[in-house]
Design a protein around this motif. Structure first.
Motif, short mmCIF file in Angstrom:
data_model
loop_
_atom_site.label_atom_id
_atom_site.label_comp_id
_atom_site.label_asym_id
_atom_site.label_seq_id
_atom_site.Cartn_x
_atom_site.Cartn_y
_atom_site.Cartn_z
N ALA B 183 16.70 -17.94 9.90
CA ALA B 183 18.13 -18.32 9.98
C ALA B 183 18.28 -19.73 10.35
N GLY B 184 17.37 -20.42 10.81
CA GLY B 184 17.27 -21.90 11.21
C GLY B 184 17.90 -22.11 12.68
N THR B 185 18.05 -21.39 13.34
CA THR B 185 18.61 -21.24 14.62
C THR B 185 18.22 -19.88 15.48
N VAL B 186 18.01 -20.00 16.95
CA VAL B 186 17.99 -19.12 17.71
C VAL B 186 19.21 -18.92 18.78
N VAL B 187 20.08 -19.72 18.60
CA VAL B 187 21.07 -19.99 19.62
C VAL B 187 21.97 -18.62 19.09
N PHE B 188 22.29 -17.72 20.27
CA PHE B 188 23.13 -16.68 20.08
C PHE B 188 24.45 -16.89 19.28
N ALA B 189 24.92 -17.91 19.77
CA ALA B 189 26.48 -18.15 19.31
C ALA B 189 26.11 -18.71 17.69
N ASP B 190 25.18 -19.40 17.39
CA ASP B 190 25.00 -19.97 16.08
C ASP B 190 24.65 -18.96 15.05
N LEU B 191 23.75 -17.86 15.56
CA LEU B 191 23.21 -17.08 14.74
C LEU B 191 24.42 -16.06 14.21
N ALA B 192 25.75 -16.12 14.88
CA ALA B 192 26.81 -15.23 14.54
C ALA B 192 27.22 -15.75 13.04
N THR B 193 26.89 -17.14 13.11
CA THR B 193 27.51 -17.89 11.83
C THR B 193 26.81 -17.87 10.62
N VAL B 194 25.46 -17.63 10.93
CA VAL B 194 24.56 -17.82 9.57
C VAL B 194 24.71 -16.50 8.80
N ASP B 195 24.18 -16.70 7.44
CA ASP B 195 24.27 -15.49 6.43
C ASP B 195 23.20 -14.52 6.95
N ALA B 196 23.77 -13.06 6.74
CA ALA B 196 22.75 -12.21 7.46
C ALA B 196 21.84 -11.72 6.71
N GLU B 197 21.74 -12.24 5.36
CA GLU B 197 20.92 -11.63 4.42
C GLU B 197 19.38 -12.00 4.84
N GLY B 198 18.61 -11.12 4.76
CA GLY B 198 17.13 -11.50 5.14
C GLY B 198 16.73 -11.44 6.71
N LEU B 199 17.76 -10.94 7.46
CA LEU B 199 17.63 -11.11 8.88
C LEU B 199 17.33 -9.72 9.58
#
Lengths: 91, 480
Positions: B183-199
């Motif tokens: 995801a390139g981030t582990v900030v909760f709020a930022d995770l919500a904005t990244v592509d869900a594929e592969g997570l």
């Protein structure tokens, strides 16, 4: 990809050893393998900037502290135990 | 508000330093003073967040390490619970130290305050890395506090607890690393904005680690002995607050960070495991002969109930979010009160078996009353916080069309009534002839009772907590 496989392999070995190890005394070292695998994973995943390295450092310090504490606890148990019964201590 | 958030997070550390260097005479005074100051700061923060209806945030820098904190309603609710329980336990321990002059291991106060600080930072954590680091330190501090008991069974319980924590931590870290990589981030709020594929895989690994920490059946074996054998000024914190720490991270990750990755099947699986925990923990509590072990197995059952929130929230039941937090708070208050009361009874009677509690109500009426009031909340009877929580869960089950959780909640309440009323019934039985029945109480009985009564206050006035929860809530507002 190679890194991921190495981390996954080490992790599985550590996990199996952690659960299979019969003695309270032996388990901290299996857990150390597990901790090492997870830390290696973080090293590979963290961004290469200063913040990433600080994160890796903080995780490393806490993991070393945890493994050290596990060893200390195991020793304290050993000090209070008859040696013959130590190997029977399962979780 | 930034300064206030930082103060709430780090104030216990000031007490840690103070109690480490203080002479034995002053250690409890420093600890209790820190507890009062921390609770005052947390109440001020809660009032500010509630009043402005806006979340506060802060960035704590330790060298180059940045710990992001966010004080939304969810975080502040658990910080307040930590403070109420922490203050009660500190007052209980300070009474024993300062008035009764009982010896206490040197490491208690610094470790207790370190645990408190880590819990605050964890509940306020804005990213998974900060939360992970705190989970590790909470594991160390929790096991160290259990180990203060010092005898062989307690040391073994502490060791098993810590081994489980270490496996859970490394599993969580492995998942965190994979999540960060993808995801390139582990900030909760930022995770919500990244592509869900592969997570999905990293989420599954982190979730497994967190479930071991909660702990959830069948990963719970370490909890009952650790909580039952821990010293009396330790087990309330473990059972009331520490077990909620991993749940709070799980809830944030699933519903704030990665809601698009969560599938209904995964949520139902967690709910099913929760249902098993409700039944398994309750059956064990029914069979337990030792009072503290019974209360510890009750914790396993109540944590299972908490997990029912996951499928209900995933199913769109916004009431489940409120119900889950109210359940977490009310269980924390009730369980801490119950464990304090149980410790008083065991010490007073000199017996730890439930069957040997006859006459307890005559000897320590206030402690038995505290136990009974706490039981009312755990069962979920009105007018307690437990009732409000279970009401919300039942409404959420109906609204989400997941009726199958309703029998679990009802059965859990009946079983809880069964094993807790067994204790109350024996406590009111006539004392054996050799046991003097002069009623007695000290400040600790009153502390346990006040803590138990707070669950009734929560049931009578849940509005403030529900309004607080609406601040920066990931879910729509709930009806008061």
């Amino acid at each position: 990809m190679t890194g991921l496989v190495v981390v996954a392999g080490l992790f599985v070995v550590g996990l199996v050893a952690s659960f299979a190890s019969p003695a309270v005394r032996g388990r901290p070292w299996a857990l150390a393998v597990l901790a090492g695998a997870a830390l290696l994973g973080l090293v590979l995943a963290a961004p290469g900037d200063a913040a990433g390295w600080w994160a890796v450092g903080a995780a490393a310090v806490t993991l070393v502290a945890m493994v050290g504490f596990a060893v200390r606890l195991a020793r304290r148990v050993a000090e209070t135990a008859p040696a013959t019964s130590l190997d029977d201590e399962r979780w | 508000m930034t300064a206030l958030v930082t103060l709430v997070a780090l104030l216990p550390l000031v007490g840690l330093v103070g109690s480490t260097w203080a002479s034995p005479r002053w250690r409890a005074t420093v600890g209790l003073g820190t507890a009062v100051a921390t609770t005052t700061a947390a109440v001020t923060l809660a009032a500010r967040v509630h009043g402005t209806a806006g979340a506060g945030d802060a960035l704590v820098r330790l060298g180059g390490l940045e710990l992001g904190l966010v004080a939304d309603g969810f975080a502040v609710a658990f910080v307040l619970t930590t403070c109420v329980v922490g203050l009660a336990v500190a007052a209980y321990a300070a009474y024993e130290d300062l008035v009764a002059r009982w010896p206490r291991p040197r490491g208690y106060w610094p470790t207790f305050l370190a645990l408190w600080a880590c819990l605050h930072v964890l509940f306020l954590a804005a990213d998974l890395l900060t939360a992970y680091l705190m989970l590790e330190l909470i594991g160390v501090a929790g096991a160290a506090l259990v180990a203060l008991g010092g005898d062989r069974p307690t040391l073994i319980a502490a060791t098993r607890y810590f081994y489980a924590e270490l496996v859970a931590s490394t599993t969580t870290l492995a998942g965190l690393a994979l999540l960060w990589h993808r995801a390139g981030t582990v900030v909760f709020a930022d995770l919500a904005t990244v592509d869900a594929e592969g997570l999905a895989l990293p989420l599954a690994i982190v979730t497994t680690g967190l479930l071991l920490k909660v702990p959830l059946v069948p990963l719970h074996g370490w909890l009952p002995p650790a909580h039952a054998l821990a010293p009396s000024a330790v087990s309330p914190v473990l059972s009331a607050v520490v077990v909620k720490s991993a749940f709070a991270v799980l809830a944030r990750l699933w519903f704030v960070g990665l809601p698009d990755v969560v599938t209904s099947h995964a949520a139902q699986l967690l709910g099913a495991l929760g249902a098993v925990a409700v039944v398994w923990g309750s059956i064990n509590a029914l069979r337990d002969r030792t009072l503290k072990l019974l209360v510890a197995h009750s914790t396993v059952a109540q944590l299972g109930l908490l997990l029912l929130v996951i499928p209900l929230v995933a199913g769109g039941g916004s009431e489940a979010w409120a119900g889950g937090v109210v359940l977490g708070v009310s269980h924390g208050l009730a369980k801490a009160a119950m464990l304090l009361a149980a410790a008083i009874l065991v010490e007073d009677l000199g017996r730890s078996q439930v069957a040997d509690l006859a006459g307890a109500a005559a000897r320590r009426p206030v402690a038995v009353l505290a136990f009974g009031v706490a039981a009312v909340s755990l069962v979920g009877l009105p007018p307690s916080g437990g009732f409000v929580a279970k009401w919300y869960l039942l409404v959420a089950s109906l609204e989400a069309g997941q009726w199958w959780w309703i029998p679990v909640v009802v059965l859990g309440s009946l079983l809880t009534a069964g094993y807790l009323m067994r204790v109350v019934k024996v406590a009111f039985a006539p004392a054996p002839p050799e046991l003097p029945v002069t009623p007695a109480r000290d400040a600790r009985d009153v502390i346990a009772l006040v803590l138990a009564m707070s669950t009734l206050l929560l049931g009578l006035r849940p509005t403030e907590l529900l309004e607080l929860l609406e601040v920066a809530s990931p879910f729509p507002l709930v009806g008061g």
